[in-house]
Design a protein around this motif. Structure first.
Motif, PDB file in Angstrom:
ATOM      1  N   TYR A  70       4.985   1.640   0.540  1.00  0.00           N
ATOM      2  CA  TYR A  70       5.611   2.449   1.598  1.00  0.00           C
ATOM      3  C   TYR A  70       6.649   3.389   0.969  1.00  0.00           C
ATOM      4  CZ  TYR A  70       3.771  -0.990   5.065  1.00  0.00           C
ATOM      5  OH  TYR A  70       2.982  -1.818   5.836  1.00  0.00           O
ATOM      6  N   LYS A  78       0.835  -1.202   0.000  1.00  0.00           N
ATOM      7  CA  LYS A  78       0.000   0.000   0.000  1.00  0.00           C
ATOM      8  C   LYS A  78       0.875   1.259   0.000  1.00  0.00           C
ATOM      9  CE  LYS A  78      -0.472   0.389   5.035  1.00  0.00           C
ATOM     10  NZ  LYS A  78      -0.696  -0.733   5.955  1.00  0.00           N
ATOM     11  N   SER A  85       3.860  -7.490  10.181  1.00  0.00           N
ATOM     12  CA  SER A  85       5.266  -7.919  10.272  1.00  0.00           C
ATOM     13  C   SER A  85       5.634  -8.390  11.673  1.00  0.00           C
ATOM     14  CB  SER A  85       6.214  -6.776   9.884  1.00  0.00           C
ATOM     15  OG  SER A  85       6.014  -6.381   8.567  1.00  0.00           O
TER      16      SER A  85
HETATM   17  C1  LIG Z   1      -0.178  -1.695   6.672  1.00  0.00           C
HETATM   18  C2  LIG Z   1      -0.902  -2.908   7.079  1.00  0.00           C
HETATM   19  C3  LIG Z   1      -0.230  -4.105   7.324  1.00  0.00           C
HETATM   20  C4  LIG Z   1       1.271  -4.228   7.373  1.00  0.00           C
HETATM   21  O1  LIG Z   1       1.746  -3.815   8.632  1.00  0.00           O
HETATM   22  P1  LIG Z   1       3.312  -3.778   8.965  1.00  0.00           P
HETATM   23  O2  LIG Z   1       3.383  -3.366  10.383  1.00  0.00           O
HETATM   24  O3  LIG Z   1       3.902  -2.750   8.054  1.00  0.00           O
HETATM   25  O4  LIG Z   1       3.843  -5.130   8.689  1.00  0.00           O
HETATM   26  C5  LIG Z   1      -0.995  -5.233   7.579  1.00  0.00           C
HETATM   27  N1  LIG Z   1      -2.353  -5.170   7.609  1.00  0.00           N
HETATM   28  C6  LIG Z   1      -3.016  -4.028   7.389  1.00  0.00           C
HETATM   29  C7  LIG Z   1      -4.503  -4.020   7.458  1.00  0.00           C
HETATM   30  C8  LIG Z   1      -2.320  -2.852   7.138  1.00  0.00           C
HETATM   31  O5  LIG Z   1      -2.994  -1.716   6.927  1.00  0.00           O
END
Ligand SMILES: *Cc1c(COP(=O)(O)O)cnc(C)c1O
Length: 373
Positions: free
Chosen positions: A40, A36, A205
């Motif tokens: 990043y 998304k 993550s």
């Molecule tokens: C951005 C996002 C992630 C990824 O999270 P990280 O901490 O960057 O790994 C996972 N799930 C959703 C719904 C997100 O918006």
């Protein structure tokens, strides 16, 4: 590439991102690539292609429009829109281009059903549940109503179910993670008993790295792909110490000059030369996404050494102390992120001076023109 305001170069190391994906996959069983917000800030299409070559078969993007950009680039893999449809065009595009939208509101269901019925189509969706973020998603109290709605609208087909963790990177909140997982599990049980064989995902993550019990069928890997250890500074830090940063940001030095002890530096005279000094005027400022919060606190890397920012960061410039760094010249390179040698700047260093998190640093600097290697 010189389409930016300035001379900022953002270099993306796709091999580092591939490496990071492989590391995440050692822990996870089925890791979606979260790309998304232009991956990043790292470049949506390029990152998706690199991850695809590493075997990623599912991508999670932001809005439906971003999903569409990825689909139209020729990507045939499963694409999930984390934001879900906000208007009828989003609904149309989701079904037309086989994008799986997150759905967490009855308004979205009604709108999607209306549009998809008019198209004479069926659409796969991801049911989004709120288990503790208090942000998007159906609550556990809405399950019965949701299942009734779905039975009445077979053109809307739930294939995924998900929720998002609020505290997976914080040892002090392990109980909160467990509580979210418990709620999610009981939601899943209800959805599956109603006959929907959804693929479930909860972990981001940090969740992948730390909490085996929240892995479910699939995981959503984001920031670690871009080289950040989400557990840095916690007792879990060693679980995430193999990721390699993938973004390097540099710019040019516009001038090198001598200052006499006592001379004021930059807007507001917030800094005075404490001795006779040599300074470099660096072509980076808040117009480039290089925050004014770095005034008097940030550092850049020049010739492998650290140079302190003196005074306020301006719109397109900042001033750094190079008194003790030999061989600094007009048109040389200064690194805002990355660099060589001991002075190399990590995403966490920069985020710390900036007073924010690595995610924001990437997104803001990533607006500058990118080069890939
Ligand atoms: C951005 C996002 C992630 C990824 O999270 P990280 O901490 O960057 O790994 C996972 N799930 C959703 C719904 C997100 O918006």
């Amino acid at each position: 590439m010189t389409i930016g305001y300035n001379t900022i170069d953002v270099q993306i190391d796709l091999d580092a991102i591939r490496h990071n994906y492989r590391v995440l996959c050692e822990k996870g069983s089925n890791v979606y690539g979260v790309v998304k917000a232009d991956a990043y800030g790292h470049g949506l299409l390029e990152v998706a292609r690199a991850l695809e070559e590493e075997g990623a078969n599912t991508f999670a993007v932001g809005a439906v429009d971003e999903a569409l950009t990825l689909r139209k680039s020729g990507c045939d893999n499963r694409i999930i829109s984390l934001l879900g449809p906000l208007n009828e065009a989003d609904c149309f595009n989701a079904s037309q281009f086989n994008i799986i939208p997150f759905i967490g509101e009855f308004e979205q269901l009604d709108m999607l059903s209306r549009v998809v019925s008019a198209q004479g189509k069926k659409v796969d969706i991801c049911l989004k549940f709120d288990t503790g973020m208090s942000r998007l998603g159906f609550s556990i109290d809405e399950i019965e109503k949701l299942l009734l709605w779905l039975k009445a609208n077979p053109q809307i087909n739930p294939v995924l179910a998900s929720s998002h963790l609020a505290t997976s990177d914080d040892p002090a909140y392990e109980d909160y993670v467990s509580a979210q997982a418990e709620v999610f599990s009981s939601i899943l049980e209800k959805v599956r008993s109603a006959g929907y064989t959804v693929e479930a995902s909860l972990a981001n993550s940090a969740g992948i790295l730390v909490h085996d019990k929240v892995h479910y069928d699939a995981q959503r890997g984001g920031v670690a792909l871009y080289g950040v250890n989400p557990l840095l500074g916690t007792k879990w830090s060693s679980l995430g110490d193999r990721f390699k940063p993938a973004m390097q940001v540099s710019t040019k030095i516009a001038a090198v000059r001598d200052l006499k002890k006592g001379q004021a530096i930059s807007y507001g005279c917030t800094c005075h030369a404490e001795r006779d000094m040599k300074v470099a005027i660096v072509c980076a400022g808040y117009a480039d996404g290089y925050s004014r919060h770095l005034s008097n606190t940030g550092q850049v890397c020049i010739n492998g050494r650290r140079a302190q920012i003196l005074g306020r960061v301006c719109m397109q410039l900042c001033i750094v102390d190079v008194t003790d760094i030999p061989d600094v010249h007009f048109s040389d390179r200064a690194y805002l992120l990355g660099g060589e040698g001991e002075g190399k700047i990590s995403p966490d260093d920069l985020a710390g001076w900036w007073g924010t998190i690595t995610y924001e640093v990437f997104c803001l600097l990533g607006f500058n023109p990118k080069m890939f290697k």
